[in-house]
Design a protein around this motif. Structure first.
Motif, mmCIF file in Angstrom:
data_model
loop_
_atom_site.group_PDB
_atom_site.id
_atom_site.type_symbol
_atom_site.label_atom_id
_atom_site.label_comp_id
_atom_site.label_asym_id
_atom_site.label_seq_id
_atom_site.Cartn_x
_atom_site.Cartn_y
_atom_site.Cartn_z
ATOM 1 N N ALA A 149 -7.643 1.265 9.246
ATOM 2 C CA ALA A 149 -8.924 1.237 8.529
ATOM 3 C C ALA A 149 -9.032 0.012 7.639
ATOM 4 N N VAL A 150 -7.915 -0.358 7.003
ATOM 5 C CA VAL A 150 -7.925 -1.522 6.117
ATOM 6 C C VAL A 150 -7.999 -2.811 6.920
ATOM 7 N N THR A 151 -7.304 -2.864 8.047
ATOM 8 C CA THR A 151 -7.368 -4.041 8.910
ATOM 9 C C THR A 151 -8.796 -4.286 9.402
ATOM 10 N N ALA A 152 -9.527 -3.202 9.602
ATOM 11 C CA ALA A 152 -10.913 -3.323 10.057
ATOM 12 C C ALA A 152 -11.776 -4.043 9.031
ATOM 13 N N VAL A 153 -11.411 -3.963 7.755
ATOM 14 C CA VAL A 153 -12.169 -4.663 6.706
ATOM 15 C C VAL A 153 -12.082 -6.166 6.932
ATOM 16 N N ARG A 200 0.832 -1.210 0.000
ATOM 17 C CA ARG A 200 0.000 0.000 0.000
ATOM 18 C C ARG A 200 0.862 1.254 0.000
ATOM 19 N N ARG A 201 1.947 1.224 0.769
ATOM 20 C CA ARG A 201 2.820 2.394 0.825
ATOM 21 C C ARG A 201 3.515 2.645 -0.512
ATOM 22 N N GLU A 202 3.852 1.572 -1.188
ATOM 23 C CA GLU A 202 4.480 1.722 -2.503
ATOM 24 C C GLU A 202 3.467 2.244 -3.528
ATOM 25 N N HIS A 212 -0.230 6.673 6.922
ATOM 26 C CA HIS A 212 -0.368 5.253 6.590
ATOM 27 C C HIS A 212 -0.738 4.397 7.796
ATOM 28 N N GLU A 213 -0.356 4.804 8.983
ATOM 29 C CA GLU A 213 -0.738 4.019 10.161
ATOM 30 C C GLU A 213 -2.258 4.017 10.331
ATOM 31 N N ALA A 214 -2.876 5.172 10.135
ATOM 32 C CA ALA A 214 -4.338 5.252 10.230
ATOM 33 C C ALA A 214 -4.990 4.466 9.102
ATOM 34 N N LEU A 215 -4.389 4.517 7.916
ATOM 35 C CA LEU A 215 -4.941 3.743 6.796
ATOM 36 C C LEU A 215 -4.806 2.255 7.074
#
Length: 264
Positions: free
Chosen positions: A178-182, A154-156, A172-175
């Protein structure tokens, strides 16, 4: 040399069409500014594109817009998309049942592309999102699509997270959270991260191999979705329809350890 010249001509024609796609009806000067091409080159390309019916000129306004020939092309391209074929009817029915907007999107590079866009009575639009692009990090659809990637991937893919509102995720930590929550809850949310006054709930769609290939969202004004009290209800509807579409595409659900192939 001839091949290089032909390729250059195609690239320039494509840049003119892309400029009109982004801007809407455009004057020659607008396209010159957008593409960096000379006025004579833009005028020549527009004349050729008009002859082929790729663009239509409004003689009163002096602007060019895309021709209707693209409708036939878009229809053919969409019908070749397995996700579109399986998602169109369930998405349409969901929008009608809830009165909210329903969208289906896939990822292409670092953006999402809308394949389906259905209006609800509580979330009307005077334009279609179909074929439009949106950022991944500031949409619920995008968060679902990013769940297929690892954090480093994702970072790349998205080295910089552009802010669109004061609520946009920009680190990116917040993202990652959010993605882990999926994965944990089966859905993603978005509250005014792309546009103020709008909110959205999305769930991932998987193919026969279990990969996330698309996502479906339920969206509308904050007042219509009322996520403070209806988030779980709306998320459940999104998950149910996403699962139905995934099943239609051959997804059988995660296998238990006893069903996985065993090493000899």
């Amino acid at each position: 040399m001839a091949a290089d010249g032909a390729n250059q001509g195609l690239d320039r024609a494509a840049s003119v069409l892309e400029a009109i796609t982004r801007r809407g009806p455009s004057r020659v000067a607008d396209i010159v500014t957008e593409t960096g091409l000379s006025q004579s080159t833009v005028s020549r390309l527009l004349t050729a594109l008009e002859r082929l019916e790729y663009v239509v000129r409004d003689p009163d306004a002096g602007t060019y817009r895309l021709g209707l020939i693209f409708l036939a092309m878009a229809g053919s391209a969409l019908n070749e998309q397995s996700v579109f074929r399986h998602a169109r009817q369930p998405g349409q029915q969901l929008a009608a049942a809830l009165g909210l907007g329903v969208n289906v999107a896939i990822r292409r590079g670092n953006e999402l592309y809308y394949l389906c866009n259905f209006e609800g009575t509580l979330a009307p639009k005077n334009f279609t999102l179909m074929g439009q692009r949106s950022p991944l990090h500031s949409t619920a659809l995008g968060k679902c699509l990013l769940a297929e990637l690892s954090g480093p991937e994702r970072r790349e893919l998205l080295p910089d997270l552009e802010p669109f509102t004061v609520r946009t995720i920009v680190d990116h930590e917040a993202l990652d959270d959010a993605v882990t929550a999926v994965d944990r809850s089966g859905y993603a949310t978005e509250r005014e991260e792309l546009a103020l006054g709008r909110s959205c709930v999305a769930a991932p769609i998987r193919d026969s191999g279990g990969l996330i290939v698309a996502a479906i969202s339920i969206s509308g004004p904050l007042s219509a979705l009322d996520l403070s009290s209806r988030e779980l209800e709306i998320a459940q509807r999104a998950i149910e329809v996403a699962d139905s579409i995934s099943t239609g595409m051959g997804y059988l659900g995660p296998r238990s350890s006893s069903q996985l192939p065993q090493r000899n």
